[in-house]
Each structure stands twice: as C-alpha cells, then as structure tokens.
Design a protein around this motif. Structure first.
Motif, mmCIF file in Angstrom:
data_model
loop_
_atom_site.group_PDB
_atom_site.id
_atom_site.type_symbol
_atom_site.label_atom_id
_atom_site.label_comp_id
_atom_site.label_asym_id
_atom_site.label_seq_id
_atom_site.Cartn_x
_atom_site.Cartn_y
_atom_site.Cartn_z
ATOM 1 N N GLN A 114 7.396 6.418 4.001
ATOM 2 C CA GLN A 114 7.062 6.383 5.226
ATOM 3 C C GLN A 114 7.190 7.542 6.090
ATOM 4 O O GLN A 114 7.960 7.498 6.688
ATOM 5 N N PRO A 115 6.165 8.246 5.835
ATOM 6 C CA PRO A 115 6.153 9.763 6.734
ATOM 7 C C PRO A 115 5.957 9.681 8.169
ATOM 8 O O PRO A 115 5.176 8.559 8.371
ATOM 9 N N LEU A 135 9.367 13.308 0.717
ATOM 10 C CA LEU A 135 8.024 13.836 0.629
ATOM 11 C C LEU A 135 7.314 13.638 -0.614
ATOM 12 O O LEU A 135 8.265 13.227 -1.799
ATOM 13 N N SER A 136 6.241 13.758 -0.736
ATOM 14 C CA SER A 136 5.430 13.455 -2.105
ATOM 15 C C SER A 136 6.119 14.618 -3.175
ATOM 16 O O SER A 136 6.348 15.609 -2.732
ATOM 17 N N VAL A 161 3.462 19.568 5.511
ATOM 18 C CA VAL A 161 3.952 18.373 4.525
ATOM 19 C C VAL A 161 3.984 17.193 4.931
ATOM 20 O O VAL A 161 5.035 17.236 5.945
ATOM 21 N N PRO A 162 3.574 15.704 4.715
ATOM 22 C CA PRO A 162 3.970 14.468 5.222
ATOM 23 C C PRO A 162 5.303 14.553 4.880
ATOM 24 O O PRO A 162 5.574 14.709 3.476
ATOM 25 N N LEU A 163 6.168 14.133 5.984
ATOM 26 C CA LEU A 163 7.552 14.114 5.622
ATOM 27 C C LEU A 163 8.114 12.658 6.244
ATOM 28 O O LEU A 163 7.838 12.591 7.668
ATOM 29 N N GLU A 164 8.839 12.032 5.504
ATOM 30 C CA GLU A 164 9.826 10.953 6.030
ATOM 31 C C GLU A 164 11.151 11.564 6.521
ATOM 32 O O GLU A 164 11.690 12.437 5.608
ATOM 33 N N LEU A 207 0.892 -1.251 0.077
ATOM 34 C CA LEU A 207 0.054 0.116 0.095
ATOM 35 C C LEU A 207 0.940 1.311 0.047
ATOM 36 O O LEU A 207 1.990 1.145 0.659
ATOM 37 N N SER A 208 0.536 2.231 -0.512
ATOM 38 C CA SER A 208 1.081 3.679 -0.603
ATOM 39 C C SER A 208 1.071 4.341 0.721
ATOM 40 O O SER A 208 0.129 3.858 1.402
ATOM 41 N N ALA A 209 1.615 5.478 0.989
ATOM 42 C CA ALA A 209 1.560 5.985 2.277
ATOM 43 C C ALA A 209 0.177 6.506 2.562
ATOM 44 O O ALA A 209 -0.405 6.336 3.577
#
Length: 151
Positions: free
Chosen positions: A141-142, A116-117, A105-108, A29-31
């Motif tokens: 994996q944010p 990030l995306s 921003v969702p961030l790993e 599955l994607s993030a």
C-alpha cells in the motif's frame, strides 16, 4: 458486465445510508491495479467487471465501489512480491526513505519499515547502507503522493 463508477468510501454518509454496507464480493487488486481508474477486471469466478472511475482515482484497501446498477464491492490489497526494509535505528530507516524518494520509488511508509516493489539494484543499495531488505509476499500500500487527495 457490471460497471463501477462511484467510490463510496469518499461519499458514504450514515444519515443517507444508516445500515452497514454489505458488499457483493471483495475484489483483490495489486498496488498497480489499484491505480487504474478505467479497466476491465475478471473476478475469480469468471465474472467481468469494468471500472469507470474519475481519472486519477487511486483505490485503497477497504474502499467500496458502487456499480451503475447499485451493486457494491469492496477493494482489498492483494498480496504481492515486495521488499520490506527495516533498520536497527530510525535514522537509518529515514536515510533509506530519503534515497528511495530521490529515485521516485513507490513506497509504503510505516513507523518501523519501508516497503517497495522488488528491485535487485535497490536491494543492493539498501543493504550497502546497512539496512535489512527482505523479500516477502504481502499487501503493498504505497503512499499516494503529495498531489493526490488523501481520504
């Protein structure tokens, strides 16, 4: 249709389940997909399955899910398009993390990169700051956020 209602990664206890768990299959599955606690998915071989997990559940790479009928599957982080940010020194990477955080921003976050995306405006901002932002296709994996339980 298999319905998965329990995340074993949080409750697995070797005294209750002494042997290693062997999953029926792995669901990539994607993030974004890993944030869906109620959703219907289709496996690569066409089998339908449904997630009915507690609201707010965010799945992580390696999590195990148990179906109402006892089947167990493993969750994997699916490779997806991302921007991977690197810098010549840690301070520049910290500055980039600060500015991305200001934009929610969702961030790993890793010791030597941020991920990030893809976003052309953010890529331009990062490059103007003097860091490198390259486009890749890798598992994303944010961070799950300060207000979610960490496992």
């Amino acid at each position: 249709m298999l319905t998965f209602t329990e995340r074993l990664s949080e409750v697995i206890d070797r005294s209750i389940i002494p042997q290693p768990v062997i999953p029926l299959f792995t669901l990539s599955l994607s993030a974004e997909e890993r944030t869906r606690s109620r959703h219907r998915f289709e496996t690569p071989d066409g089998q339908s399955l449904f997630l009915r997990l507690p609201r707010g559940t965010i799945l992580q790479d390696g999590d195990l899910l148990k179906a109402e009928t006892g089947e167990i599957i493993k969750i994997a982080a699916k490779p997806e398009p991302v921007l991977t940010v690197t810098a010549q020194n840690p301070l520049d990477l910290l500055r980039a993390a600060y500015h991305l955080g200001n934009r929610h921003v969702p961030l790993e976050v890793a010791p030597n990169y941020l991920r990030l995306s893809p976003d052309p405006v953010l890529k331009d901002m990062l490059e103007r700051m003097g860091v490198t932002a390259i486009e890749e296709i890798v598992p994303f994996q944010p961070e799950i956020g300060a207000y979610h339980a960490h496992s």
